[in-house]
Every structure is written in structure tokens, then in C-alpha cells.
Design an enzyme around this catalytic site. Structure first.
Site, PDB file in Angstrom:
ATOM      1  N   GLY A   1     -36.542  82.790  77.759  1.00 37.15           N
ATOM      2  CA  GLY A   1     -36.385  82.729  79.215  1.00 37.15           C
ATOM      3  C   GLY A   1     -37.708  82.747  79.947  1.00 37.15           C
TER       4      GLY A   1
ATOM      5  N   LYS B   1     -48.644  74.504  83.186  1.00 37.24           N
ATOM      6  CA  LYS B   1     -48.268  74.538  81.770  1.00 37.24           C
ATOM      7  C   LYS B   1     -49.314  73.696  81.040  1.00 37.24           C
ATOM      8  CE  LYS B   1     -45.084  74.837  78.310  1.00 37.24           C
ATOM      9  NZ  LYS B   1     -44.252  75.978  77.911  1.00 37.24           N
TER      10      LYS B   1
ATOM     11  N   ASP C   1     -41.003  71.785  81.400  1.00 33.48           N
ATOM     12  CA  ASP C   1     -41.090  73.114  82.021  1.00 33.48           C
ATOM     13  C   ASP C   1     -41.639  73.011  83.437  1.00 33.48           C
ATOM     14  OD1 ASP C   1     -40.085  74.194  79.717  1.00 33.48           O
ATOM     15  OD2 ASP C   1     -42.007  74.847  78.940  1.00 33.48           O
TER      16      ASP C   1
ATOM     17  N   GLY D   1     -47.629  79.885  78.712  1.00 31.77           N
ATOM     18  CA  GLY D   1     -47.904  79.437  77.355  1.00 31.77           C
ATOM     19  C   GLY D   1     -46.699  78.711  76.775  1.00 31.77           C
ATOM     20  N   ALA D   2     -46.722  78.519  75.458  1.00 28.23           N
ATOM     21  CA  ALA D   2     -45.620  77.845  74.765  1.00 28.23           C
ATOM     22  C   ALA D   2     -45.091  78.765  73.683  1.00 28.23           C
ATOM     23  CB  ALA D   2     -46.094  76.533  74.154  1.00 28.23           C
TER      24      ALA D   2
END
Length: 206
Positions: free
Chosen positions: A14, A32, A43, A97-98
Site C-alpha cells: 500500500g 517515483k 504509480d 521507492g519500489a
């Protein structure tokens, strides 16, 4: 510029929804650095729709929904982390971040390495579901070991007060609040949910 990093304990916790709510609440811009996966809404597109705030172009847009280093390799690329310097914007900046803290950008450099280089405060987003104590403790240990300044942990999901309190006490970390399941998920419901988030603590860290 006052940046804050949003990272997670894992993929799908989430983090992007939290980042959208935080971007709106702070009146910030959003960035992002690396987007891996372009078939669905990115995103940045999700955050723009939920926050109504400016989003900055990604440094890398990769087609495959995978770890950034693998998504880049699939396209014959190697992520140049020099391109991931924090962009200069007026006001506040939320950087997402990812996946989790240790997701690799290359086979030598992880997001954690970049977070440490940025020297910006970090918010860790965690699930409330089973397994979150271990995942959160490991993520916090990694962040602190790299010298990152952790603002606190924000939870996503159904309430699990004993689990949430255990993490706060055992890990000696600030509980920043929880965003529960949202149906529908829209700017209004997210803004209402963010009333439970400790924004003063976050703003004090910026």
C-alpha cells in the site's frame, strides 16, 4: 526543498496509496525515480489522480513489472544511479521507492544505498497482516544500519493494535498511524483516512 522518502517492507503493502495521501496532505510534489511496469496505471498516475498534486517525470520507465534491475536488463539497460539524484523543486517532495527497502537497482546497488546517499527522512510503510513484525523489524534494521533517519512506521490494512504496538515497542519506532481498507478508493476517502496519520511528526522531520 524538503524531501521525504516513502519505502515499504515489501511489494503490494500500500506504499503508493500512502504516498498519494501524504503528497496531498503535505501539499507536496511526487517523484517515483524508477517505474517498472507500464501496462497498468503507473504509480505516478495513481498518485496524480488521488492527490491532485504535481508529479515529476520518472528517471526510468521500464516495461516489465519486475525488480528494477531485472526490468532494465530485459531492455538491455543498466540503471545509472547518478541519474537518481533528488530533483530540485520548490516546497516539499515525496519520493517513493519500489517494493521493499533492499530492492536492487543494479546487481551492485540497492534502493537502500540510494536512500542513504540522499540523507532524507524515511517513512516505512508496513502491512498489518501476518508476518509484518518480522518484515518490519528487518527493514528497520537495514535502514538504521545504513544510517537512514527513520521518521516512523505507517500501517496499511485492517486494525491489528497488538501487532502494531508490538512493532512500535520492540523496534523502538514511532507509530505514525494506520490507513484502513478504502472502498471506494478516491481522493475524498483517502483524505479522510489520513486524518489518522501523525502529520505533525512527519512535518517536524522535514
Amino acid at each position: 526543498m524538503k524531501p521525504v522518502i516513502v519505502t515499504g517492507t515489501d511489494t503490494g503493502v500500500g506504499k503508493t496509496v500512502f504516498a498519494a495521501g501524504l503528497t496531498a496532505a503535505l501539499g507536496a510534489s511526487y517523484w517515483k525515480p524508477v517505474q517498472a511496469g507500464l501496462e497498468d496505471a503507473t504509480d505516478s498516475e495513481v498518485v496524480a489522480a488521488l492527490s491532485g498534486r504535481p508529479t515529476l517525470p520518472e528517471a526510468y520507465r521500464l516495461k516489465q513489472p519486475a525488480s528494477p534491475h531485472l526490468a532494465a536488463e530485459t531492455e538491455g539497460l543498466r540503471i545509472d544511479t547518478a541519474r537518481l539524484a533528488l530533483p530540485q523543486v520548490e516546497g516539499r517532495l515525496v519520493v517513493e521507492g519500489a517494493g521493499g527497502v533492499m530492492v536492487p537497482l543494479t546487481r551492485e546497488v540497492s534502493y537502500l544505498d540510494v536512500f542513504a546517499r540522499w540523507s532524507a527522512p524515511v517513512i516505512l510503510v508496513a502491512r498489518t497482516a501476518l508476518g509484518t513484525i518480522n518484515h518490519t523489524a528487518l527493514s528497520l534494521a537495514a535502514l538504521r544500519g545504513a544510517g537512514c533517519r527513520v521518521v516512523g512506521v505507517a500501517f496499511m490494512g485492517a486494525p491489528e493494535p497488538e501487532v502494531e504496538d508490538s512493532i512500535a515497542q520492540i523496534c523502538r519506532v514511532r507509530h505514525l498511524g494506520r490507513v484502513g481498507p478504502l472502498a471506494p478508493l478516491d481522493p475524498q476517502s483517502l483524505a479522510r483516512a489520513f486524518e489518522a496519520i501523525d502529520l505533525p511528526a512527519i512535518e517536524a522531520a522535514l
